[in-house]
Design an enzyme around this catalytic site. Structure first.
Site, mmCIF file in Angstrom:
data_model
loop_
_atom_site.group_PDB
_atom_site.id
_atom_site.type_symbol
_atom_site.label_atom_id
_atom_site.label_comp_id
_atom_site.label_asym_id
_atom_site.label_seq_id
_atom_site.Cartn_x
_atom_site.Cartn_y
_atom_site.Cartn_z
ATOM 1 N N VAL A 1 74.808 13.358 52.039
ATOM 2 C CA VAL A 1 73.837 12.376 52.519
ATOM 3 C C VAL A 1 73.094 12.991 53.692
ATOM 4 C CG1 VAL A 1 73.486 10.063 53.439
ATOM 5 C CG2 VAL A 1 75.341 10.478 51.816
ATOM 6 N N ASP B 1 85.794 -1.265 46.213
ATOM 7 C CA ASP B 1 86.144 -0.117 47.061
ATOM 8 C C ASP B 1 85.858 -0.438 48.526
ATOM 9 O OD1 ASP B 1 87.112 2.394 47.659
ATOM 10 O OD2 ASP B 1 85.236 3.435 47.196
ATOM 11 N N ASP C 1 49.569 1.584 43.526
ATOM 12 C CA ASP C 1 48.606 2.360 42.730
ATOM 13 C C ASP C 1 49.370 3.428 41.955
ATOM 14 O OD1 ASP C 1 46.453 3.760 41.695
ATOM 15 O OD2 ASP C 1 45.992 4.760 43.602
#
Length: 499
Positions: free
Chosen positions: A75, A183, A445
């Site tokens: 991470v 968990d 967009d």
């Protein structure tokens, strides 16, 4: 580029009959309806739209330091280039992931995009390249609750109760939405920042399941220390998550695990067979009320454990929640009452900015205000809770609780959800910058032609309205009547009537 599926519906909502008086208000004067109204509710669920991008992370983010590591990847902190907002990015190497684990990852993304709670991590997008999957979420910089427990050894009861309130509120919300976390442990509870009263976020839904989702009989629980006894026999219910909450509370109050053997098999044997012990040395100064809650959460019989909502109402939790305050509580409630955004494109954009482009610092006080209003901790606001919240303020203006819901309840659930509250309570005069509008516009967009056409509008708002309704929404912003919305029109409609 694509988007995970959004949900949308259209229904008729019949307002109260003529002359019906709303709940009696003390802080604000009651409002009497002077005529029945019917309103077509167009459900906006922009916050559930998760971008699934095939491309390079570096096109969208500046990748920074590693803040965590796991079995399949790491991470990192990343900075969104368009807005400068910091996020967390979980990278999973494809070469380390089996097909079943890819399915688990996709299920985790699907679960997270549907959960809208102040104490559950928010996912913003998924990026896939040739080598990796990258899941981008909001950033929590305060570290794990586990580290805080190690640092302090144990918590004072008031602090432990306030953390447990947030955990149980998140768990209750999950269970109400048919999600089992499976968990729960201190390592999967992150502090938003390093401040003393930082809120918690529940993370890592990697082995979570929907209650109607088939689960294999193989080992699918987290660390055994936090696992309920029935799980070792292949049974996992909402009460199994409650056991994990009990273990976490036990640790917060004394500093060590209730069941711990020299080997994993010994730990499992203790969990199944050994009664909970509370040694005098660590537990003599803990209140009897706290002990009672711990013992009820750690009952071997899952049928005797309380549901999360019942645990939230335990006297020990409730008594320790008194005294929480928010500096911006009055401003938040006032903004909620006065929020006006009848233009669907504007409302959808506001929700997107709150969900995907706002910082934790901007949301911190609003989050506290939401928790104060959410008296039963179920992660959503009822009419009664809002009225009682207004009674706590010195707001004296006339207001119509039905109009508050008409303006703020974007998904037609008859409650004001967390993101709906943030959207209405935000100070948009400060938050709505051109930079954020540009980032939102680029997201909507999809084909990158610098305008939003009808197909892109359907993905922005949702996808099951009839053509006439979409045309009406488009016309609200298509000032030059060319059939599309350019950025100038988008900016004009989004900045209209901001108080």
């Amino acid at each position: 580029m694509g988007c995970c599926k959004s949900v949308i519906n259209c229904e008729n909502e019949v307002k109260p009959e003529e002359g019906k008086e709303e709940n009696d208000l003390k802080g604000a004067e009651p409002f009497i309806r002077r005529g029945g109204r019917q309103k077509t509710v167009i459900r906006i669920l922009t916050r559930q739209t998760i971008k699934c991008i095939v491309g390079h992370v570096s096109d969208h983010y500046n990748v920074k330091e590693i803040i965590g590591e796991g079995a399949y990847g790491c991470v990192r902190r990343v900075e969104h280039k368009a807005t400068g907002v910091d996020r967390a990015m979980k990278t999973i190497m494809k070469s380390f992931v089996r097909l079943c684990e890819v399915k688990n990852m996709l299920l985790e993304v699907d679960i997270l995009r549907k959960l809208d709670h102040p104490n559950i991590i928010k996912i913003t997008e998924v990026i896939q390249d040739q080598r990796c999957y990258h899941i981008v979420t909001e950033l929590c910089s305060g570290g794990e609750l586990f580290d805080k427990i190690v640092e302090q050894e144990k918590f004072k009861e008031k602090q432990a109760a306030r953390y447990m309130y947030q955990i149980l509120s998140a768990v209750s919300y999950c269970h109400t939405n048919n999600v089992l976390h499976r968990d729960l442990k201190p390592e999967n509870l992150l502090l938003v920042d390093h401040t003393k009263d930082s809120t918690l976020k529940v993370i890592d839904f990697g082995i979570s399941r929907l209650t109607n989702y088939p689960s294999s009989p193989a080992r699918k629980y987290g660390q055994p220390y936090y696992t309920a006894p029935e799980v070792f026999n292949g049974i996992f219910t909402d009460k199994s998550d409650i056991w994990s909450c009990g273990v976490i509370l036990y640790i917060m109050l004394c500093g060590y695990l209730p069941f711990l053997g020299n080997k994993e098999s010994q730990t499992i044997h203790q969990i199944i067979n050994k009664e909970v012990e509370m040694p005098e040395k660590e537990w003599s100064k803990v209140s009897q009320s706290a002990k009672d809650l711990v013992l009820s959460l750690l009952d071997k019989d899952p049928y005797k454990r309380p549901h999360a909502m019942d645990a939230l109402l335990h006297p020990w939790i409730q008594s320790n929640m008194h005294g929480i305050s928010s500096n911006s509580y009055l401003d938040s409630v006032n903004n909620l009452i006065n929020f006006r955004s009848r233009v669907k494109i504007q409302h959808a954009t506001f929700e997107f900015i709150v969900s995907h482009l706002s910082t934790q610092q901007e949301l911190r006080e609003l989050q506290y205000a939401f928790m104060l209003l959410d008296m039963n901790g179920d992660g959503k606001l009822s009419r009664e809770e809002i009225i009682k919240g207004i009674e706590k303020t010195n707001i004296k203006q006339l207001f119509d609780i039905e109009q508050v819901f008409e303006e703020c309840d974007a998904d037609g659930s008859d409650f004001i959800d967390y993101t709906e509250f943030l959207t209405a309570a935000m100070n948009w005069q400060i938050t709505l910058t051109k930079k954020r509008l540009e980032a939102a516009f680029k997201t909507f967009d999809i084909n990158g032609d610098e305008c939003i056409d009808m197909n892109e509008l359907k993905q922005m708002i949702g996808g099951t309205l009839d053509t006439e309704m979409y045309n009406e929404i488009l016309k609200e912003a298509d000032f030059n009547e060319d059939g599309v919305i350019d950025f100038e029109e988008f900016q004009k409609i989004c900045t209209a009537v901001i108080k």
